[in-house]
Design a protein around this motif. Structure first.
Motif, PDB file in Angstrom:
ATOM      1  N   ASN A   1      10.340  62.154   7.023  1.00  0.00           N
ATOM      2  CA  ASN A   1      11.562  62.015   8.149  1.00  0.00           C
ATOM      3  C   ASN A   1      11.676  60.926   8.838  1.00  0.00           C
ATOM      4  N   VAL A   2      11.793  60.647   9.875  1.00  0.00           N
ATOM      5  CA  VAL A   2      12.122  59.320  11.116  1.00  0.00           C
ATOM      6  C   VAL A   2      10.305  58.737  11.523  1.00  0.00           C
ATOM      7  N   VAL A   3      10.594  57.785  11.005  1.00  0.00           N
ATOM      8  CA  VAL A   3       9.047  57.419  10.954  1.00  0.00           C
ATOM      9  C   VAL A   3       9.751  56.817  12.633  1.00  0.00           C
ATOM     10  N   ASN A   4       8.259  57.445  13.944  1.00  0.00           N
ATOM     11  CA  ASN A   4       8.824  56.094  15.191  1.00  0.00           C
ATOM     12  C   ASN A   4       7.537  55.114  15.048  1.00  0.00           C
ATOM     13  N   ARG A   5       6.728  55.014  15.182  1.00  0.00           N
ATOM     14  CA  ARG A   5       5.941  54.535  15.415  1.00  0.00           C
ATOM     15  C   ARG A   5       4.639  53.883  14.265  1.00  0.00           C
TER      16      ARG A   5
ATOM     17  N   LEU B   1      -2.418  64.006   8.831  1.00  0.00           N
ATOM     18  CA  LEU B   1      -2.771  64.942  10.261  1.00  0.00           C
ATOM     19  C   LEU B   1      -1.309  65.229  10.578  1.00  0.00           C
ATOM     20  N   GLU B   2      -1.677  66.725  10.232  1.00  0.00           N
ATOM     21  CA  GLU B   2      -1.107  67.734  10.289  1.00  0.00           C
ATOM     22  C   GLU B   2      -0.411  68.028  12.301  1.00  0.00           C
ATOM     23  N   GLY B   3       0.407  67.547  12.503  1.00  0.00           N
ATOM     24  CA  GLY B   3       1.488  68.643  13.494  1.00  0.00           C
ATOM     25  C   GLY B   3       2.313  69.715  13.420  1.00  0.00           C
ATOM     26  N   LYS B   4       2.670  70.331  14.392  1.00  0.00           N
ATOM     27  CA  LYS B   4       3.568  70.923  14.764  1.00  0.00           C
ATOM     28  C   LYS B   4       5.358  70.989  15.728  1.00  0.00           C
ATOM     29  N   GLU B   5       5.689  69.291  15.477  1.00  0.00           N
ATOM     30  CA  GLU B   5       6.751  68.884  16.184  1.00  0.00           C
ATOM     31  C   GLU B   5       6.665  67.174  15.604  1.00  0.00           C
ATOM     32  N   TRP B   6       7.899  67.054  16.545  1.00  0.00           N
ATOM     33  CA  TRP B   6       7.717  65.639  15.615  1.00  0.00           C
ATOM     34  C   TRP B   6       7.085  65.115  16.816  1.00  0.00           C
ATOM     35  N   ILE B   7       6.265  63.961  16.319  1.00  0.00           N
ATOM     36  CA  ILE B   7       4.997  62.681  16.513  1.00  0.00           C
ATOM     37  C   ILE B   7       6.145  61.968  17.037  1.00  0.00           C
ATOM     38  N   VAL B   8       6.301  61.678  18.258  1.00  0.00           N
ATOM     39  CA  VAL B   8       6.536  59.975  18.589  1.00  0.00           C
ATOM     40  C   VAL B   8       5.414  59.160  18.791  1.00  0.00           C
ATOM     41  N   GLY B   9       5.043  59.653  20.146  1.00  0.00           N
ATOM     42  CA  GLY B   9       3.899  58.874  20.487  1.00  0.00           C
ATOM     43  C   GLY B   9       2.773  58.100  19.900  1.00  0.00           C
ATOM     44  N   LEU B  10       2.443  57.263  19.738  1.00  0.00           N
ATOM     45  CA  LEU B  10       1.505  56.833  18.432  1.00  0.00           C
ATOM     46  C   LEU B  10       0.537  55.367  18.987  1.00  0.00           C
ATOM     47  N   GLY B  11      -0.334  55.424  19.338  1.00  0.00           N
ATOM     48  CA  GLY B  11      -0.840  53.752  19.995  1.00  0.00           C
ATOM     49  C   GLY B  11      -2.600  54.174  19.449  1.00  0.00           C
TER      50      GLY B  11
ATOM     51  N   ILE C   1      -4.079  57.515  19.532  1.00  0.00           N
ATOM     52  CA  ILE C   1      -3.969  58.709  20.263  1.00  0.00           C
ATOM     53  C   ILE C   1      -2.654  59.495  19.439  1.00  0.00           C
ATOM     54  N   THR C   2      -1.904  60.252  20.033  1.00  0.00           N
ATOM     55  CA  THR C   2      -0.538  60.766  19.946  1.00  0.00           C
ATOM     56  C   THR C   2      -0.004  61.553  20.317  1.00  0.00           C
ATOM     57  N   GLY C   3       0.960  61.745  20.764  1.00  0.00           N
ATOM     58  CA  GLY C   3       1.671  63.054  21.933  1.00  0.00           C
ATOM     59  C   GLY C   3       2.994  62.833  20.896  1.00  0.00           C
ATOM     60  N   ASP C   4       3.584  64.432  20.649  1.00  0.00           N
ATOM     61  CA  ASP C   4       4.631  64.663  20.160  1.00  0.00           C
ATOM     62  C   ASP C   4       5.108  65.777  20.882  1.00  0.00           C
ATOM     63  N   ASP C   5       6.210  66.351  20.483  1.00  0.00           N
ATOM     64  CA  ASP C   5       7.415  66.985  21.050  1.00  0.00           C
ATOM     65  C   ASP C   5       7.394  68.571  21.200  1.00  0.00           C
ATOM     66  N   ALA C   6       5.790  68.712  20.986  1.00  0.00           N
ATOM     67  CA  ALA C   6       5.168  69.870  21.673  1.00  0.00           C
ATOM     68  C   ALA C   6       4.572  69.817  22.712  1.00  0.00           C
TER      69      ALA C   6
ATOM     70  N   VAL D   1       1.311  68.671  27.672  1.00  0.00           N
ATOM     71  CA  VAL D   1       1.447  67.956  28.706  1.00  0.00           C
ATOM     72  C   VAL D   1       2.941  69.155  29.377  1.00  0.00           C
ATOM     73  N   LYS D   2       3.358  69.200  30.584  1.00  0.00           N
ATOM     74  CA  LYS D   2       4.556  69.890  30.980  1.00  0.00           C
ATOM     75  C   LYS D   2       5.263  69.797  29.919  1.00  0.00           C
ATOM     76  N   GLY D   3       6.114  68.574  29.605  1.00  0.00           N
ATOM     77  CA  GLY D   3       7.424  68.112  28.861  1.00  0.00           C
ATOM     78  C   GLY D   3       7.151  67.871  27.570  1.00  0.00           C
ATOM     79  N   TRP D   4       8.232  67.166  26.491  1.00  0.00           N
ATOM     80  CA  TRP D   4       7.562  66.377  25.123  1.00  0.00           C
ATOM     81  C   TRP D   4       7.273  65.301  25.758  1.00  0.00           C
ATOM     82  N   ALA D   5       5.848  64.886  24.720  1.00  0.00           N
ATOM     83  CA  ALA D   5       5.254  63.709  25.251  1.00  0.00           C
ATOM     84  C   ALA D   5       5.730  62.563  24.207  1.00  0.00           C
ATOM     85  N   TYR D   6       6.172  61.725  24.859  1.00  0.00           N
ATOM     86  CA  TYR D   6       7.152  60.030  24.930  1.00  0.00           C
ATOM     87  C   TYR D   6       6.190  58.945  24.561  1.00  0.00           C
ATOM     88  N   ALA D   7       6.266  58.407  25.554  1.00  0.00           N
ATOM     89  CA  ALA D   7       5.088  56.863  25.295  1.00  0.00           C
ATOM     90  C   ALA D   7       4.026  57.235  25.364  1.00  0.00           C
TER      91      ALA D   7
END
Lengths: 428, 384
Positions: B86-90, B160-170, B179-184, B203-209
């Motif tokens: 699926n989509v490669v975000n970073r 590395l397995e996650g449970k949601e879209w992993i959008v943030g990476l650095g 560091i990663t941040g996901d939509d969970a 975090v409260k929402g979806w982690a983005y950047a």
């Protein structure tokens, strides 16, 4: 040349009905022209029969238009497919979006129409069309689904309104059915409008109301116009509603239901809708904003589905648990679908050539997937369903006559357009 | 560095889907990922061929601006990295060897670019253009000849397995911590070399950047939950103590209702840059400079990118910052005074422009790669 309503260019055979209609029209205090409903209808027997059946309807309105490809008509592996993945449902071989996991377990209750081919591509006209099954351009003020159901399934002497809506919903109102069937609108979380509070202590309020009734009656007798009567009716309904306003308060029930419906405004609205239909309200519409994802369609839909999934599945579960599902039709739809193509804003635009609406309960045959679209979802492949067909299906399920004739003056108007047919495959 | 002399070296074609991520792997190799989860790697030639002559101009009635033509003929891709679905975000790179990717498929994957590649495979680099032309036969458009390439495939070395879209990476400055941040709403720090988890918080929402300070002590995380009117809608921006997983500064009021799509710390950690994404109104896709110690906004760069910013990075010279957005341009800004120094590319599209999704700079800052949604990776020479 096709005549334009009110343009002055109409064919001879239209003259009588148009003239009659104008004669039957009046101008309200707000300046809008509405049909003169007094004595126009001959439908009491139909209404009495429908009421006996005790059917109800909850419309879950997906304002802006939800994407069929990202929900119930997925196109995995196709250029139009998008990033959502499929999950299995209770129906063998049928898969839906991964972000509707709870609804995947409710598919055996659903009648899914994947072949809606409709006519109104934008919001105001689409909202009107999908609430009335008539084009907005016809000018005749058609009633919304809720008003029609209120007329035929509502109790005129009930304290509760018979057509309740909350959040973003329809735009047509009661149309030619008149003010007795206008919607009672509350906010998206079910909060009542401020005017439902008492202005003064109850005893004083009652004396004020009696005085107003007396004044209205005197004025009506002197002046005779129905506008005053409609105002009086509206006030009477408001006073009756005040007696029952406690029903709209779900604060005590909510803690026990929050996990079922999800901690959202829309979830609260769905619980309130369930409570209202249980109390006898024949039609409740709950709107969810906002699916109009011309940009960032996928994050928009993902967030919305995370609200929708628990609320909708919770509603069906709760209706079933309380023994109401067989008599309560739940309709899931918006004004348009969304394009298969993904635009350069990561969005999907409006689409009417092949989209999805879902029905459940109330006499709908569950586990039915009706119609289909082509490989990329660009066209209906089989069994196209029009707005009129959808409404004919809804009215049939609710025990109403989809070809019920009404009159505005001497002009006949039918509940659904000519040629509309219920989708028999969806009828239990 | 004189950015006025910047020139477009290559436009690498690949239109299977939107090119959404890009990273240099050393000075002469570049990788890009797309919305299908595919990743290609190109080896940039030391002695490139000149670009072929453009086809003869047809008489056009339109007034659209012409795209800049690259100087060199595009080399074919060398490798295809297999694993994402699926989509490669970073994409980020470490040691000029390890390519690390984050995807909608809930995984972060590592590839060792020093490992020998596997079996060969054939690709059609203009597959989407051909398919579109075939579908709209009535337009009279003839499908172009297939632009084929043979690549060597390579599976990922680590997942590395996650449970949601992993959008943030650095990565932090020394590339030791990921560091990663996901939509969970999960933010996770990993030991980059070992791939082992160091710290995780919610975090409260979806982690983005997401961004990690050079000393690894502080993390920036932006949040979103993009409902429109429901009371559950949410945006947020916070500076976190990365060791404790606790909030140091909540910047959510300063960035009220803004979805911050990109973030980066300067090499010395004295400045944090964040950029407003989503589909922002007008030119409000701005870069903001924040003092990481106080959490105060120090400067904002004007004008912002039309309709939103997508990515940003500090130039290694420590004096400039680059940003890209939903307007098909890359901007080079002066950190000292916030002035726009240079704009690369031209807006392309109708009312809404195409996006440059992501940026990458070589370690010496002489080359820039940009991921173009229309199906290109553009390589600019910024200076010698």
């Amino acid at each position: 040349m096709k005549p334009t309503p009110f343009s002055g260019h109409c064919r001879p055979h239209e003259h009588i009905s148009r003239r009659a209609l104008f004669k039957a029209a009046l101008t309200t205090a707000a300046g809008a022209t509405v049909a003169n409903w007094g004595g126009l209808f001959n439908t009491q027997a139909v209404a009495a029969e429908a009421k006996k059946r005790g059917k109800r309807c909850i419309l879950l309105w997906m304002n802006g238009g939800a994407s069929q490809i990202d929900t119930f008509d997925m196109k995995p592996g196709r250029p139009t497919g998008g990033p959502f993945r499929e999950i299995k449902t209770k129906l063998p071989g049928y898969r839906i979006c991964e972000y509707l996991p709870k609804m995947a377990q409710q598919v055996d209750k659903l009648g899914i129409i994947r072949s809606m081919r409709t006519q109104s591509p934008d919001h105001p006209d689409g909202i009107y069309h999908m609430h009335t099954c008539y084009k907005q351009s016809e000018r005749m003020p058609h009633p919304e689904l809720g008003a029609m159901i209120a007329k035929y399934l509502g109790q005129t002497d009930a304290d509760l309104p018979s057509f309740v809506r909350m959040g973003p919903t329809g735009n047509a109102g009661a149309g030619y059915l008149g003010p007795a069937h206008e919607p009672f609108s509350i906010d998206r979380a079910g909060k009542l409008p401020p005017f439902t509070g008492l202005y003064s202590p109850a005893a004083g309020e009652a004396r004020r109301n009696d005085l107003l009734r007396f004044m209205e009656k005197e004025h009506q007798q002197t002046n005779g116009a129905d506008a005053y009567e409609s105002h009086r009716l509206a006030k009477e309904r408001a006073w009756r509603l005040l007696r029952a306003k406690g029903l709209f308060d779900i604060s005590k029930e909510w803690p026990q239901h929050e996990s079922l419906y999800g901690p959202t405004d829309f979830g609260r609205g769905c619980l309130l809708a369930r409570k209202l239909v249980q109390a006898g309200v024949p039609f409740v519409e709950v709107g969810q904003d906002n699916y109009d994802s011309h940009a960032d369609n996928f994050v928009c839909h993902k967030a919305n589905m995370q609200v929708l999934d628990p609320a909708w599945s919770g509603l069906l579960t709760d209706l079933e648990r309380t023994g109401q599902l067989q008599d309560t039709l739940v309709v899931w739809m918006g004004e348009v679908g969304r394009t298969p193509n993904i635009n350069n804003r990561a969005g999907r635009d409006h689409f009417i050539r092949g989209w999805t609406i879902v029905l459940a309960g109330g006499g709908i045959k569950g586990g039915v997937v009706y119609g289909s679209t082509d490989a990329d979802g660009r066209e209906v492949a089989e069994n196209p369903v029009s707005e009129g067909d959808l409404f004919a299906t809804i009215y049939t399920v609710l025990g109403m006559n989809p070809r019920q004739k009404h009159y505005a003056g001497t002009r006949p108007i039918w509940a659904t357009p000519e040629g509309s047919k219920p989708v028999k495959a969806l009828l239990a | 560095m004189n950015f006025d002399q910047a020139k477009l070296l290559w436009s690498l074609p690949w239109d299977a889907d939107w090119v959404s991520a890009v990273s240099f792997i050393g000075p002469r190799r570049v990788a890009a990922g797309n919305h299908l989860g595919e990743i290609l790697v190109w080896d940039l030639p030391e002695n490139p061929e000149p670009a072929p002559a453009p086809p003869p101009e047809k008489n056009k009635s339109g007034s659209g601006e012409k795209s800049e033509r690259p100087l060199h003929a595009a080399p074919p891709p060398a490798r295809q990295l297999l694993g994402h679905s699926n989509v490669v975000n970073r994409l980020v790179c470490a040691e000029d060897r390890w390519l690390i990717s984050a995807s909608h498929d809930h995984t972060v994957r590592y590839w060792d670019l020093q490992a020998a590649p596997g079996a060969s495979a054939k690709l059609t680099l203009n597959a989407r253009t051909i398919e579109d032309a075939l579908r709209s036969k009535s337009s009279g458009r003839k499908p172009p000849a297939p632009h084929e390439a043979e690549v060597r495939t390579q599976p990922s070395a680590k997942t590395l397995e996650g449970k949601e879209w992993i959008v943030g990476l650095g990565l932090n400055q020394d590339r030791s911590t990921l560091i990663t941040g996901d939509d969970a709403g999960q933010v996770t720090l990993y030991d980059r070399a070992a791939g082992t988890e160091l710290k995780r918080w919610q975090v409260k929402g979806w982690a983005y950047a997401v961004a990690l300070s050079p000393d690894r002590r502080q993390a920036f995380v932006s949040e979103r939950y993009p409902l429109v009117f429901d009371s559950g809608r949410h945006t947020g921006a916070k500076l976190w103590d990365a060791a404790a997983g606790t909030v140091q500064h909540d910047l959510s009021k300063e960035f009220k209702n803004m979805q911050l799509a990109a973030a980066a710390y300067s090499a010395d950690g004295s400045v944090l840059a964040v950029g407003r994404g989503g589909e922002a109104d007008g030119t409000s896709g701005k870069v903001f400079l924040v003092d990481p110690a106080s959490g105060k906004i120090q400067r904002e760069f004007n004008p912002g990118h039309l309709n939103g910013l997508t990515d940003l990075c500090f130039h290694p010279d420590g004096k400039h910052l680059l940003s890209a957005g939903r307007d098909t341009v890359v901007r080079i800004w002066s950190l000292a005074d916030g002035k726009l120094v240079k704009e690369l590319g031209k807006p392309r599209g109708g009312q809404f422009k195409d996006w440059i999704h992501a940026l990458s700079l070589t370690a010496d800052g002489t080359r820039l790669a940009a991921a173009d949604m229309a199906g290109h990776v553009h390589i600019w020479q910024l200076g010698s």
